[in-house]
Design a protein around this motif. Structure first.
Motif, mmCIF file in Angstrom:
data_model
loop_
_atom_site.group_PDB
_atom_site.id
_atom_site.type_symbol
_atom_site.label_atom_id
_atom_site.label_comp_id
_atom_site.label_asym_id
_atom_site.label_seq_id
_atom_site.Cartn_x
_atom_site.Cartn_y
_atom_site.Cartn_z
ATOM 1 N N GLU A 160 -4.650 -3.675 58.143
ATOM 2 C CA GLU A 160 -3.565 -2.912 57.538
ATOM 3 C C GLU A 160 -3.796 -2.772 56.034
ATOM 4 N N VAL A 161 -3.648 -1.560 55.563
ATOM 5 C CA VAL A 161 -3.876 -1.261 54.150
ATOM 6 C C VAL A 161 -2.551 -1.391 53.398
ATOM 7 N N PRO A 162 -2.503 -2.182 52.335
ATOM 8 C CA PRO A 162 -1.247 -2.309 51.582
ATOM 9 C C PRO A 162 -0.911 -1.022 50.840
ATOM 10 N N LEU A 179 -8.585 1.345 48.650
ATOM 11 C CA LEU A 179 -8.109 0.638 49.840
ATOM 12 C C LEU A 179 -8.666 1.261 51.116
ATOM 13 N N ARG A 180 -8.619 2.574 51.181
ATOM 14 C CA ARG A 180 -9.094 3.263 52.381
ATOM 15 C C ARG A 180 -10.590 3.034 52.588
ATOM 16 N N ARG A 181 -11.373 3.096 51.514
ATOM 17 C CA ARG A 181 -12.821 2.908 51.648
ATOM 18 C C ARG A 181 -13.167 1.454 51.993
ATOM 19 N N THR A 182 -12.357 0.521 51.534
ATOM 20 C CA THR A 182 -12.580 -0.872 51.920
ATOM 21 C C THR A 182 -12.387 -1.052 53.421
ATOM 22 N N LYS A 183 -11.327 -0.452 53.942
ATOM 23 C CA LYS A 183 -11.112 -0.534 55.385
ATOM 24 C C LYS A 183 -12.249 0.146 56.136
ATOM 25 N N GLU A 184 -12.715 1.274 55.653
ATOM 26 C CA GLU A 184 -13.817 1.969 56.323
ATOM 27 C C GLU A 184 -15.063 1.096 56.365
ATOM 28 N N ARG A 254 -7.752 -10.591 62.594
ATOM 29 C CA ARG A 254 -6.603 -11.080 61.836
ATOM 30 C C ARG A 254 -7.027 -11.303 60.393
ATOM 31 N N GLY A 255 -6.151 -10.904 59.463
ATOM 32 C CA GLY A 255 -6.461 -11.094 58.055
ATOM 33 C C GLY A 255 -5.536 -10.293 57.171
ATOM 34 N N ARG A 256 -5.992 -10.081 55.952
ATOM 35 C CA ARG A 256 -5.141 -9.368 54.999
ATOM 36 C C ARG A 256 -6.017 -8.738 53.922
ATOM 37 N N MET A 257 -5.448 -7.752 53.259
ATOM 38 C CA MET A 257 -6.103 -7.058 52.158
ATOM 39 C C MET A 257 -5.126 -7.038 50.989
ATOM 40 N N THR A 258 -5.618 -7.366 49.790
ATOM 41 C CA THR A 258 -4.755 -7.415 48.612
ATOM 42 C C THR A 258 -5.415 -6.703 47.438
ATOM 43 N N LYS A 268 -9.674 -4.000 41.924
ATOM 44 C CA LYS A 268 -10.298 -4.912 42.866
ATOM 45 C C LYS A 268 -9.526 -4.932 44.185
ATOM 46 N N VAL A 269 -10.263 -4.919 45.281
ATOM 47 C CA VAL A 269 -9.669 -5.056 46.608
ATOM 48 C C VAL A 269 -10.272 -6.303 47.245
#
Length: 379
Positions: A160-162, A179-184, A254-258, A268-269
């Motif tokens: 999930e992207v914050p 954020l989007r590119r980190t998820k990609e 499971r995890g998180r993005m900040t 920074k992501v």
């Protein structure tokens, strides 16, 4: 001369003294208010004829289905039945694709008492997840049974992207892009089916900035000629397709993005995710299920190209750490090699480090630990 009595009727009524036409004419005149005396007629037959006339005089219900001129409801039930049939067929189509959607909710079903999916992780956990209910072994139908991951979300949706916000001199849109590119990158490196079976992670590599010194050349070398110093598993998840394959198409995550502000013009992501892969041996139709658990912690940055010597639209890697649960020790061929419950022993070097719970997300993963190859307490 004596009169001859009329012949008996089969229904016990005497034969009519007038014709049906005469009787119907009289009844119509009576209904219209006309005069005239009623002809002699047995009452049962008069009632029968009168009933037929009333039925002919009443209007037919609007669009009453043929065969139900009285609109008795049978036509409506057939229409409802057709609609229900469509709904049932649609439901059966879903069940055919994924029977567990229904079977898991039936009384007595394998997962009838399963708890719902955990809410998304919003902060570092304070402890190790408890043991799953029961001690049942994983099966091909339920590859996460007996694991904390049974309650985790699945695949890319679990990342999930914050919400984005302006940060460090970068706009909200810039931050959303980071954020989007980190998820990609996470999805392409750890969930892409082609990458999992050992193919090149080109989509993941495309996220990274070619101007970052040494990173891309080192990653490409690790993919083409892996060794202890050039190990693609540090960033990419890969299994040898000649040895193993996924049990199904679900990976639990499971995890998180900040977000964090860096120097001016730097966003920074931070990402911290654990991936659980259920696996079976290639070509083995009835063998057991193994699980390999990988935790990845990395920090990516989006730098303002007006202030930094970077490629616009690409991310830099500030740091990345990985931890693997259930894979052979000291094997550097670019693939993970899980152990199975019926194995005689580990395929690689014997583990020498301390026991570790691969589901424990409360521990920081910084790369400063003792290292080495330890033992997992569960998979």
């Amino acid at each position: 001369m004596s009169s001859v009595p009329p012949p008996d009727r089969s229904d016990g009524e005497p034969a009519p003294s007038i014709s049906d036409e005469q009787l119907e004419a009289f009844l119509r005149e009576a209904a219209d208010g006309g005069g005239g005396s009623a002809p002699k007629e047995p009452s049962a037959r008069a009632r029968m004829v009168a009933r037929r006339l009333r039925e002919e005089a009443e209007p037919e219900p609007w669009r009453a289905p043929q065969g139900s001129p009285r609109g008795d409801g049978r036509g409506r039930r057939r229409l409802v039945g057709a609609v229900v049939g469509v709904v049932v067929l649609a439901a059966l189509a879903v069940v055919a694709v994924r029977p567990s959607l229904v079977l898991d909710r039936l009384p007595g079903g394998d997962d009838a008492s399963a708890t719902p999916t955990l809410a998304a992780e919003s902060a570092r956990p304070t402890g190790t997840p408890g043991e799953a209910a029961g001690a049942e072994r994983a099966t091909r139908e339920h590859p996460f049974r007996g694991s904390p991951a049974e309650r985790w979300a699945e695949g890319a949706d679990a990342i999930e992207v914050p919400a984005a916000k302006p940060l460090s001199g970068m706009s909200k849109d810039d931050v959303a892009f980071a954020l989007r590119r980190t998820k990609e990158l996470l999805v392409a490196a750890n969930l892409d089916p082609a990458v999992l079976r050992g193919e090149r992670p080109d989509e993941a590599l495309d996220v990274l900035d070619p101007k970052q010194p040494e990173l891309l050349p080192k990653l490409r070398r690790s993919l083409s000629d892996p060794d202890a110093d050039h190990d693609p598993l540090r960033l990419f998840t890969r299994f040898d397709p000649a040895e193993t394959r996924l049990a199904g198409d679900v990976v639990k995550v499971r995890g998180r993005m900040t977000l964090a502000a860096g120097e001016p013009g730097v966003v920074k992501v931070d990402a911290d995710y654990t991936f659980v892969y259920p696996l079976v041996r290639a070509g083995d139709a009835d063998g057991p299920v193994a699980r390999t658990i990988i935790r990845r912690v990395l920090t990516l940055t989006l730098n303002d190209p007006a202030k930094w010597n970077v490629t616009e639209g690409k991310l830099l890697v500030e740091k990345y750490f990985s931890e693997y649960g259930n894979t052979d020790c000291d094997v550097y061929d670019g693939y993970l090699h899980p152990g199975f419950p019926d194995d005689d022993g580990p395929g690689g070097a014997r583990p020498t480090g301390p026991p570790t719970d691969p589901y424990d997300r409360s521990r920081p993963l910084t790369g400063s630990g003792p290292g080495g190859c330890g033992q997992v307490t569960r998979t």
